[in-house]
Design a protein around this motif. Structure first.
Motif, PDB file in Angstrom:
ATOM      1  N   ALA A   7       5.078 -19.554  17.336  1.00 29.89           N
ATOM      2  CA  ALA A   7       5.335 -18.296  16.634  1.00 29.89           C
ATOM      3  C   ALA A   7       4.808 -17.098  17.427  1.00 29.89           C
ATOM      4  O   ALA A   7       5.161 -16.930  18.586  1.00 29.89           O
ATOM      5  CB  ALA A   7       4.762 -18.347  15.231  1.00 29.89           C
ATOM      6  N   ASP A   8       3.944 -16.283  16.811  1.00 29.40           N
ATOM      7  CA  ASP A   8       3.475 -15.041  17.439  1.00 29.40           C
ATOM      8  C   ASP A   8       2.098 -15.198  18.078  1.00 29.40           C
ATOM      9  O   ASP A   8       1.361 -14.240  18.228  1.00 29.40           O
ATOM     10  CB  ASP A   8       3.451 -13.904  16.409  1.00 29.40           C
ATOM     11  CG  ASP A   8       2.440 -14.141  15.299  1.00 29.40           C
ATOM     12  OD1 ASP A   8       2.110 -15.313  15.036  1.00 29.40           O
ATOM     13  OD2 ASP A   8       1.988 -13.162  14.680  1.00 29.40           O
ATOM     14  N   ARG A   9       1.766 -16.404  18.496  1.00 29.28           N
ATOM     15  CA  ARG A   9       0.445 -16.645  19.084  1.00 29.28           C
ATOM     16  C   ARG A   9       0.491 -16.558  20.612  1.00 29.28           C
ATOM     17  O   ARG A   9       1.522 -16.785  21.233  1.00 29.28           O
ATOM     18  CB  ARG A   9      -0.092 -17.976  18.620  1.00 29.28           C
ATOM     19  CG  ARG A   9      -0.478 -17.909  17.146  1.00 29.28           C
ATOM     20  CD  ARG A   9      -1.052 -19.208  16.636  1.00 29.28           C
ATOM     21  NE  ARG A   9      -1.549 -19.072  15.291  1.00 29.28           N
ATOM     22  CZ  ARG A   9      -0.796 -19.031  14.197  1.00 29.28           C
ATOM     23  NH1 ARG A   9       0.503 -19.083  14.298  1.00 29.28           N
ATOM     24  NH2 ARG A   9      -1.340 -18.922  13.005  1.00 29.28           N
ATOM     25  N   ASN A  48      10.755 -15.118  13.503  1.00 27.24           N
ATOM     26  CA  ASN A  48      10.501 -14.647  12.155  1.00 27.24           C
ATOM     27  C   ASN A  48       9.180 -15.234  11.660  1.00 27.24           C
ATOM     28  O   ASN A  48       9.074 -16.434  11.455  1.00 27.24           O
ATOM     29  CB  ASN A  48      11.648 -15.047  11.229  1.00 27.24           C
ATOM     30  CG  ASN A  48      11.588 -14.326   9.917  1.00 27.24           C
ATOM     31  OD1 ASN A  48      10.558 -14.318   9.256  1.00 27.24           O
ATOM     32  ND2 ASN A  48      12.691 -13.723   9.542  1.00 27.24           N
ATOM     33  N   VAL A  49       8.182 -14.381  11.496  1.00 30.86           N
ATOM     34  CA  VAL A  49       6.863 -14.807  11.051  1.00 30.86           C
ATOM     35  C   VAL A  49       6.546 -14.095   9.747  1.00 30.86           C
ATOM     36  O   VAL A  49       6.512 -12.861   9.701  1.00 30.86           O
ATOM     37  CB  VAL A  49       5.778 -14.497  12.120  1.00 30.86           C
ATOM     38  CG1 VAL A  49       4.411 -14.901  11.628  1.00 30.86           C
ATOM     39  CG2 VAL A  49       6.107 -15.203  13.421  1.00 30.86           C
ATOM     40  N   GLU A  50       6.319 -14.861   8.696  1.00 28.34           N
ATOM     41  CA  GLU A  50       6.011 -14.318   7.368  1.00 28.34           C
ATOM     42  C   GLU A  50       7.033 -13.271   6.927  1.00 28.34           C
ATOM     43  O   GLU A  50       6.693 -12.214   6.398  1.00 28.34           O
ATOM     44  CB  GLU A  50       4.595 -13.743   7.352  1.00 28.34           C
ATOM     45  CG  GLU A  50       3.523 -14.791   7.618  1.00 28.34           C
ATOM     46  CD  GLU A  50       2.126 -14.207   7.722  1.00 28.34           C
ATOM     47  OE1 GLU A  50       1.954 -12.986   7.501  1.00 28.34           O
ATOM     48  OE2 GLU A  50       1.213 -14.974   8.031  1.00 28.34           O
ATOM     49  N   GLY A  51       8.322 -13.540   7.193  1.00 30.22           N
ATOM     50  CA  GLY A  51       9.390 -12.650   6.765  1.00 30.22           C
ATOM     51  C   GLY A  51       9.634 -11.445   7.647  1.00 30.22           C
ATOM     52  O   GLY A  51      10.465 -10.604   7.346  1.00 30.22           O
ATOM     53  N   LYS A  52       8.915 -11.324   8.757  1.00 31.71           N
ATOM     54  CA  LYS A  52       9.080 -10.189   9.658  1.00 31.71           C
ATOM     55  C   LYS A  52       9.529 -10.701  11.027  1.00 31.71           C
ATOM     56  O   LYS A  52       9.011 -11.701  11.511  1.00 31.71           O
ATOM     57  CB  LYS A  52       7.766  -9.431   9.829  1.00 31.71           C
ATOM     58  CG  LYS A  52       7.223  -8.851   8.547  1.00 31.71           C
ATOM     59  CD  LYS A  52       5.885  -8.196   8.790  1.00 31.71           C
ATOM     60  CE  LYS A  52       5.278  -7.742   7.475  1.00 31.71           C
ATOM     61  NZ  LYS A  52       3.916  -7.265   7.638  1.00 31.71           N
ATOM     62  N   ASP A  53      10.483  -9.996  11.644  1.00 29.33           N
ATOM     63  CA  ASP A  53      10.902 -10.349  13.000  1.00 29.33           C
ATOM     64  C   ASP A  53       9.843  -9.873  13.987  1.00 29.33           C
ATOM     65  O   ASP A  53       9.469  -8.700  13.991  1.00 29.33           O
ATOM     66  CB  ASP A  53      12.249  -9.716  13.341  1.00 29.33           C
ATOM     67  CG  ASP A  53      13.397 -10.412  12.627  1.00 29.33           C
ATOM     68  OD1 ASP A  53      13.275 -11.621  12.357  1.00 29.33           O
ATOM     69  OD2 ASP A  53      14.409  -9.747  12.343  1.00 29.33           O
ATOM     70  N   ARG A  85      -3.277 -14.194  17.606  1.00 33.42           N
ATOM     71  CA  ARG A  85      -1.973 -13.659  17.222  1.00 33.42           C
ATOM     72  C   ARG A  85      -1.732 -12.411  18.060  1.00 33.42           C
ATOM     73  O   ARG A  85      -2.682 -11.729  18.464  1.00 33.42           O
ATOM     74  CB  ARG A  85      -1.950 -13.298  15.742  1.00 33.42           C
ATOM     75  CG  ARG A  85      -1.927 -14.515  14.852  1.00 33.42           C
ATOM     76  CD  ARG A  85      -1.812 -14.093  13.388  1.00 33.42           C
ATOM     77  NE  ARG A  85      -1.539 -15.252  12.582  1.00 33.42           N
ATOM     78  CZ  ARG A  85      -0.328 -15.602  12.146  1.00 33.42           C
ATOM     79  NH1 ARG A  85       0.702 -14.854  12.422  1.00 33.42           N
ATOM     80  NH2 ARG A  85      -0.165 -16.679  11.428  1.00 33.42           N
TER      81      ARG A  85
END
Length: 94
Positions: A7-9, A48-53, A85
């Motif tokens: 994801a965003d890590r 898409n992480v927690e509903g956000k692109d 993150r």
């Protein structure tokens, strides 16, 4: 072994703290501040992480500044890494 973040890590390797000050004073181990500059080793795909692109703005090889206590420390092959993150990264150093 290779670390591939999800994801965003972002996987970071901390840059060693300076041994001397600009004035030439040698610092002992206890006088050194924890370094907050790190090198980006690996970047997750974003998505898409927690509903956000999330678009990843850092890339492998970038030098970045992070929050002092951000992320999770991991040691592999006697090398310490920190997984954070992307939003824990404060700036890219150029």
């Amino acid at each position: 072994m290779k670390l591939t973040p999800l994801a965003d890590r972002v996987v970071l390797k901390m840059v060693e703290a300076e041994e001397t000050t600009k004035g030439g004073i040698i610092l002992t181990g206890t006088a050194k501040e924890k370094p907050t500059v790190a090198e980006v080793i690996s970047v997750g795909p974003g998505g898409n992480v927690e509903g956000k692109d999330i678009v990843m703005t850092v890339k492998v090889g970038d030098k970045v500044i992070t929050s002092q206590y951000a992320g999770s420390k991991i040691t592999l092959d006697d090398i310490e890494y920190v997984v954070v993150r992307q939003n824990d990264i404060l700036a890219i150093v150029e």
